[in-house]
Scaffold this active site. Structure first.
Site, mmCIF file in Angstrom:
data_model
loop_
_atom_site.group_PDB
_atom_site.id
_atom_site.type_symbol
_atom_site.label_atom_id
_atom_site.label_comp_id
_atom_site.label_asym_id
_atom_site.label_seq_id
_atom_site.Cartn_x
_atom_site.Cartn_y
_atom_site.Cartn_z
ATOM 1 N N THR A 112 0.834 -1.190 0.000
ATOM 2 C CA THR A 112 0.000 0.000 0.000
ATOM 3 C C THR A 112 0.873 1.246 0.000
ATOM 4 O OG1 THR A 112 -1.655 -1.156 1.314
ATOM 5 C CG2 THR A 112 -1.751 1.250 1.326
ATOM 6 N N VAL A 123 -10.921 -7.796 -0.380
ATOM 7 C CA VAL A 123 -10.641 -6.453 0.114
ATOM 8 C C VAL A 123 -9.658 -6.564 1.268
ATOM 9 C CG1 VAL A 123 -11.604 -4.418 1.269
ATOM 10 C CG2 VAL A 123 -12.882 -5.531 -0.573
ATOM 11 N N ASP A 165 -6.877 -4.253 4.045
ATOM 12 C CA ASP A 165 -7.038 -3.319 5.172
ATOM 13 C C ASP A 165 -7.095 -1.854 4.754
ATOM 14 O OD1 ASP A 165 -4.177 -3.640 4.462
ATOM 15 O OD2 ASP A 165 -3.875 -2.164 6.038
ATOM 16 N N THR A 218 0.967 -1.085 5.846
ATOM 17 C CA THR A 218 1.239 -1.700 4.550
ATOM 18 C C THR A 218 1.599 -3.159 4.775
ATOM 19 O OG1 THR A 218 2.520 -1.509 2.495
ATOM 20 C CG2 THR A 218 3.697 -1.102 4.549
ATOM 21 N N GLY A 219 1.525 -3.935 3.714
ATOM 22 C CA GLY A 219 1.835 -5.352 3.834
ATOM 23 C C GLY A 219 0.585 -6.197 3.675
ATOM 24 N N LEU A 220 0.562 -7.358 4.301
ATOM 25 C CA LEU A 220 -0.554 -8.283 4.148
ATOM 26 C C LEU A 220 -1.748 -7.791 4.971
ATOM 27 C CD1 LEU A 220 -1.458 -10.895 2.791
ATOM 28 C CD2 LEU A 220 -0.647 -12.138 4.815
#
Length: 336
Positions: free
Chosen positions: A195, A224, A226, A246-248
């Site tokens: 993100t 969708v 986060d 950011t990330g998973l």
């Protein structure tokens, strides 16, 4: 009986007026003290304005800082900074050129939040490049917080956004290559699930934030993450600070990560300490498989301080403050 009731009522009323008057005086004193403290806090701020962003996005932070230095506010800054990355076809994590889902569709999630706690977001948005600007329109022009899918697209079109095909030739080729083996697995620090998030603190000491993403590459249709969920991918409290993740996204959602970071700052943690604790909450969960995924947080507080932390090495934050636009390598949990 009537007289006694009248005297009793009159006595209670007198006490009530006295107590009420005292409370009013107390409230006025507290209000005055709070106002003075806020003014003192703003006067003590250093290094304003401030912009921070996830990953190496100096063009985005430069644009945001340009907005702040030419009279714009923090909300304008974070929107315009995100738009830079959304329009960059080479950035395959957001906007135009984003990697598609497993069906070849580029779907976008984005959110934005202002100093008053107002917020807007869009999920599963297709064929509109600037998802962050659509999210702002949701915030400002509707009574809602989130719009999804075809409804979000139709709303964007009604507001004058131009439809376009977001699947570039480069992303199409990457998708076709993926289909040969079709392995559905996030890869740490590889741009298939990252993100772009921005936080800004303007010269008035006001904070806003935004984030935008094309989500996990080759995800199931309709997935969708986060980024568009207020409190998970983004949270702002103008009295305290702000955070983006950011990330998973699935792992961020499970701990309502950005809200957690801000609440930790409310309890007295610095932005750095708060980001570290939020990461620890993820990795210390029972049966956590954190070795297989990355999550990173960035945060700022009302004092103009910032912090960043991640599970694994190589996450970075771009910070523009005091005339310096610099990439900062994040500290991280997994040093094994």
């Amino acid at each position: 009986m009537k007289r006694r009731k009248f005297i009793k009522a009159a006595s209670l009323t007198s006490v009530g007026l006295a107590v009420g008057g005292s409370l009013m005086s107390c409230n006025e004193a507290v209000s005055k003290e709070s106002k003075e403290q806020n003014e003192e806090a703003i006067a003590d701020l250093k290094g304003l304005p401030l912009v921070v962003a996830t990953w190496h996005v100096k063009a985005a932070t430069a644009k945001a800082m340009e907005i702040l230095q030419t009279g714009g506010n923090a909300l304008d800054a974070v929107e315009q900074g995100c738009r830079v990355e959304e329009a960059d076809k080479k950035n395959q994590t957001v906007g135009k050129g984003g990697l598609p889902d497993r069906d070849g569709k580029v779907t976008l999630d984005a959110s934005i939040m202002d100093k008053h706690g107002n917020c807007g977001s869009v999920v599963y948005l297709q064929n509109i490049t600037h998802a962050v600007s659509v999210a702002r329109k949701v915030m400002e022009d509707t009574p809602h917080v989130m719009l999804a899918g075809e409804g979000a697209k139709q709303f964007a079109l009604s507001k004058g956004f131009e439809p376009e095909d977001l699947l570039t030739e480069a992303s199409k080729k990457a998708w076709e290559k993926w289909k040969v083996e079709a392995q559905y697995k996030p890869i740490i620090n590889i741009e298939n699930h990252d993100t772009i998030g921005l936080l800004a603190l303007d010269k008035n000491g006001d904070i806003s934030g935004a984030c935008t993403t094309s989500g996990l590459a080759y995800k199931l249709g309709g997935r969708v993450g986060d980024s568009a969920i207020i409190g998970s991918g983004l949270f702002i409290d103008n009295d305290i600070g702000g955070c983006v993740a950011t990330g998973l996204g699935e792992e961020v959602i499970k701990t309502v990560g950005s809200f957690l970071v801000v609440e930790l700052m409310r309890q007295g943690r610095s932005p750095q300490q708060a980001c570290e604790e939020a990461i620890h909450r993820i990795v210390k969960k029972p049966n956590s498989n954190f070795m297989d995924f990355q999550v990173g947080y960035i945060a700022i507080n009302k004092k103009g301080e910032s912090g960043c932390y991640s599970i694994h090495q190589w996450f970075s934050m771009t910070k523009f403050q005091d005339g310096v636009n610099a990439q900062i390598q994040s500290d991280y949990f997994n040093k094994s």
